[in-house]
Design an enzyme around this catalytic site. Structure first.
Site, short mmCIF file in Angstrom:
data_model
loop_
_atom_site.label_atom_id
_atom_site.label_comp_id
_atom_site.label_asym_id
_atom_site.label_seq_id
_atom_site.Cartn_x
_atom_site.Cartn_y
_atom_site.Cartn_z
N HIS A 24 0.67 -0.87 0.07
CA HIS A 24 -0.40 0.03 -0.25
C HIS A 24 0.69 1.58 -0.28
O HIS A 24 0.79 2.08 1.25
CB HIS A 24 -1.13 0.39 1.51
CG HIS A 24 -0.67 -0.28 2.28
ND1 HIS A 24 0.20 -0.14 3.55
CD2 HIS A 24 -1.44 -1.83 3.30
CE1 HIS A 24 0.11 -0.14 4.88
NE2 HIS A 24 -0.15 -1.03 4.55
N HIS A 78 -4.92 -8.03 15.25
CA HIS A 78 -5.19 -6.74 14.27
C HIS A 78 -5.80 -7.68 13.56
O HIS A 78 -5.96 -8.45 12.61
CB HIS A 78 -4.04 -6.18 13.78
CG HIS A 78 -3.39 -5.19 13.09
ND1 HIS A 78 -4.55 -4.36 12.99
CD2 HIS A 78 -3.02 -4.86 12.10
CE1 HIS A 78 -4.33 -3.58 12.38
NE2 HIS A 78 -3.08 -3.84 11.62
N GLU A 80 -6.00 -5.80 10.16
CA GLU A 80 -5.81 -5.48 8.32
C GLU A 80 -5.77 -7.65 7.87
O GLU A 80 -4.71 -7.95 8.68
CB GLU A 80 -5.02 -5.01 8.55
CG GLU A 80 -3.91 -4.06 7.31
CD GLU A 80 -3.23 -3.22 7.67
OE1 GLU A 80 -2.46 -2.88 8.10
OE2 GLU A 80 -2.89 -2.21 5.69
N ASP A 82 -3.64 -8.87 5.73
CA ASP A 82 -2.19 -9.41 5.87
C ASP A 82 -2.40 -10.05 7.07
O ASP A 82 -1.18 -11.20 7.21
CB ASP A 82 -1.04 -8.10 6.14
CG ASP A 82 -0.64 -6.89 6.86
OD1 ASP A 82 -1.46 -6.61 7.41
OD2 ASP A 82 0.13 -6.70 6.91
N HIS A 143 -1.49 -0.59 14.32
CA HIS A 143 -0.93 -0.13 13.76
C HIS A 143 -3.00 0.64 13.57
O HIS A 143 -2.59 1.61 12.85
CB HIS A 143 -0.80 -0.49 12.41
CG HIS A 143 -1.04 0.67 10.70
ND1 HIS A 143 -1.33 -1.22 10.01
CD2 HIS A 143 -1.16 1.09 10.60
CE1 HIS A 143 -0.92 0.18 8.35
NE2 HIS A 143 -0.96 1.61 9.63
N ASP A 162 2.16 -5.89 14.54
CA ASP A 162 3.49 -4.52 13.33
C ASP A 162 3.66 -4.14 14.41
O ASP A 162 4.75 -3.87 13.90
CB ASP A 162 1.59 -3.43 13.29
CG ASP A 162 1.14 -3.63 11.61
OD1 ASP A 162 1.71 -5.11 11.34
OD2 ASP A 162 0.05 -2.87 11.42
N TYR A 190 9.97 1.32 8.55
CA TYR A 190 8.80 0.91 9.04
C TYR A 190 7.68 1.31 9.66
O TYR A 190 7.06 2.42 9.50
CB TYR A 190 9.39 -0.54 9.12
CG TYR A 190 7.91 -1.47 9.84
CD1 TYR A 190 7.51 -2.70 9.29
CD2 TYR A 190 7.02 -0.88 10.72
CE1 TYR A 190 5.52 -3.45 9.39
CE2 TYR A 190 6.03 -1.95 11.78
CZ TYR A 190 5.27 -2.93 10.12
OH TYR A 190 4.32 -3.70 11.21
N HIS A 221 5.80 -8.66 11.86
CA HIS A 221 6.49 -8.86 10.34
C HIS A 221 8.19 -8.78 10.41
O HIS A 221 8.32 -8.01 11.30
CB HIS A 221 6.37 -7.94 8.91
CG HIS A 221 4.86 -7.02 9.04
ND1 HIS A 221 4.46 -7.32 7.89
CD2 HIS A 221 3.69 -6.77 9.25
CE1 HIS A 221 3.05 -7.24 7.91
NE2 HIS A 221 2.68 -6.42 8.58
#
Ligand code: FEO
Length: 394
Positions: A24, A78, A80, A82, A143, A162, A190, A221
């Protein structure tokens, strides 16, 4: 596809996205990982999942530890995609699993994936797995509003999703297997591109976690932190406080090199004042890479020619990106060149004021080609910026 045991009975069962190059708006030349963690206790628990197209890889790693259908809890730190993209696949495999998440997490998961057997947890709530207890701490906006972290006190292990991540795809799973320099750079990039607007929330999250004994941080990540925790926990509060170094970043684009000449004259002046300078053109550096320099540079000098009565689109795009990421406590200077109407540099100056940055000297705007005198004036302006920077302390 093998799991990696990170603590006795706790396994990394995530997926490696070697070829991911765009996230993104953020370029990821080293790829990334989506980390999921499996805890084998009386209650078998999966913390987070992976991006939708990596679900099979995660399942294969889980299957090398236990029967995936035996999973009792899936923690969704989370929403999101991913991290929750493979939740529907996991729920098909383990239909009796309870999904543990925050109130905003449940709202987001229902919107994305529909109704499951949710267990909503407040900040500070605990869930016993048998020998281990999970503690949940809400970390909104680190996040997304739904974000929370999972802490396992018995293991001194923090699973912060995150936060503390890095976009690095590697066979290696631990920080000491890669080294601080590369990971510091990727953690900074990041932070600058994802977490920077949320400094206040990061500080709150760091305060909430301050009293927890932690000897390992396993983010969602990149690699697991076990050796460089002191270094990591030194830089994160600095970044959250918008603390920077006494260095300058010149970012610009140019049409016929007049703005380049001004950029070089400014660089000369800053160097004369003893200030380290980084120079990036928006033609050759992606704005997400430039953000790593923004994170540490106190002075931001931004240049554009005028095109069609305004700044160049590359500069406008960069400023729009900066506006969203909200770097604070900066010194700014706009500069540029023009042929007739000349609005570009003024628009950048207005942006600098709108960000609340200090503008110790007025913006520079030169018609057509800068003369030798104008270049000397730009060098003098660079010196003045350097001197203003040298007077500043964190
Ligand atoms: Fe890695 Fe906010 O997702």
């Amino acid at each position: 596809m093998q799991p990696v045991q990170i603590k006795p009975g706790v396994y990394w069962v995530g997926a490696i996205d070697w070829d991911l190059r765009y996230f993104h708006g953020y370029v990821t030349p080293r790829g990334t990982t989506y980390n999921a963690y499996l805890i084998v206790d009386d209650k078998v628990t999966l913390v987070d999942t992976v991006k939708h197209y990596k679900g099979d890889e995660m399942l294969e790693r889980i299957s090398n530890v236990c029967d995936p259908s035996s999973i009792d809890y899936i923690v969704a730190n989370h929403v999101e995609m991913d991290h929750s993209g493979s939740l529907p696949q996991m729920m098909e495999v383990a239909p009796n699993a309870k999904v543990i998440t925050s109130p905003r997490g449940k709202d987001g998961l229902v919107h994305h994936h529909g109704e499951y057997n949710y267990q909503v947890v407040k900040s500070g709530d605990e869930v016993s797995l048998g020998d281990r207890t999970l503690t949940f701490v809400h970390t909104p906006m680190v996040h997304w509003p739904d974000s929370m972290v999972t802490y396992i006190g018995e293991e001194r292990l923090l699973l912060p999703n995150d936060a503390f991540g890095q976009h690095v795809a590697s066979h290696e799973r631990f920080d000491d297997e890669i080294g601080w320099d590369l990971l510091h750079e990727e953690a900074a990039k990041y932070y600058a591109n994802i977490v920077l607007p949320f400094g206040l929330q990061v500080k709150k999250a760091l305060d909430a976690l301050a009293d927890l004994p932690i000897d390992m941080i396993a983010p969602s990540h990149g690699v697991v932190w076990r050796q460089f925790l002191p270094e990591l926990l030194e830089v994160y509060p600095r970044w959250a406080n918008h603390e920077t170094d006494q260095r300058a970043l010149i970012v610009y684009d140019t049409m016929w090199e007049s703005t380049t000449q001004l950029a070089l004259a400014l660089q000369r002046g800053l160097e004369e004042a003893g200030v380290p300078v980084t120079v990036r053109t928006l033609q050759n550096s992606h704005m997400s890479e430039i953000m790593t320099d923004v994170l540490t540079s106190r002075a931001l000098l931004i240049g554009t020619p005028t095109l069609n009565n305004g700044m160049l689109p590359t500069v406008a795009g960069f400023l729009n990106y900066l506006k969203g990421l909200k770097p604070q406590k900066r010194l700014g200077l706009a500069f540029g060149s023009y042929g007739w109407s000349g609005q570009g540099a003024g628009e950048v100056h207005e942006f600098i004021e709108s960000m609340g940055w200090e503008a110790p000297i007025d913006f520079i705007n030169v018609k057509y080609r800068p003369t030798d005198d104008q270049l000397q004036e730009a060098t003098a302006a660079g010196r003045k910026m350097g001197e203003a920077l040298s007077l500043q302390k964190n």
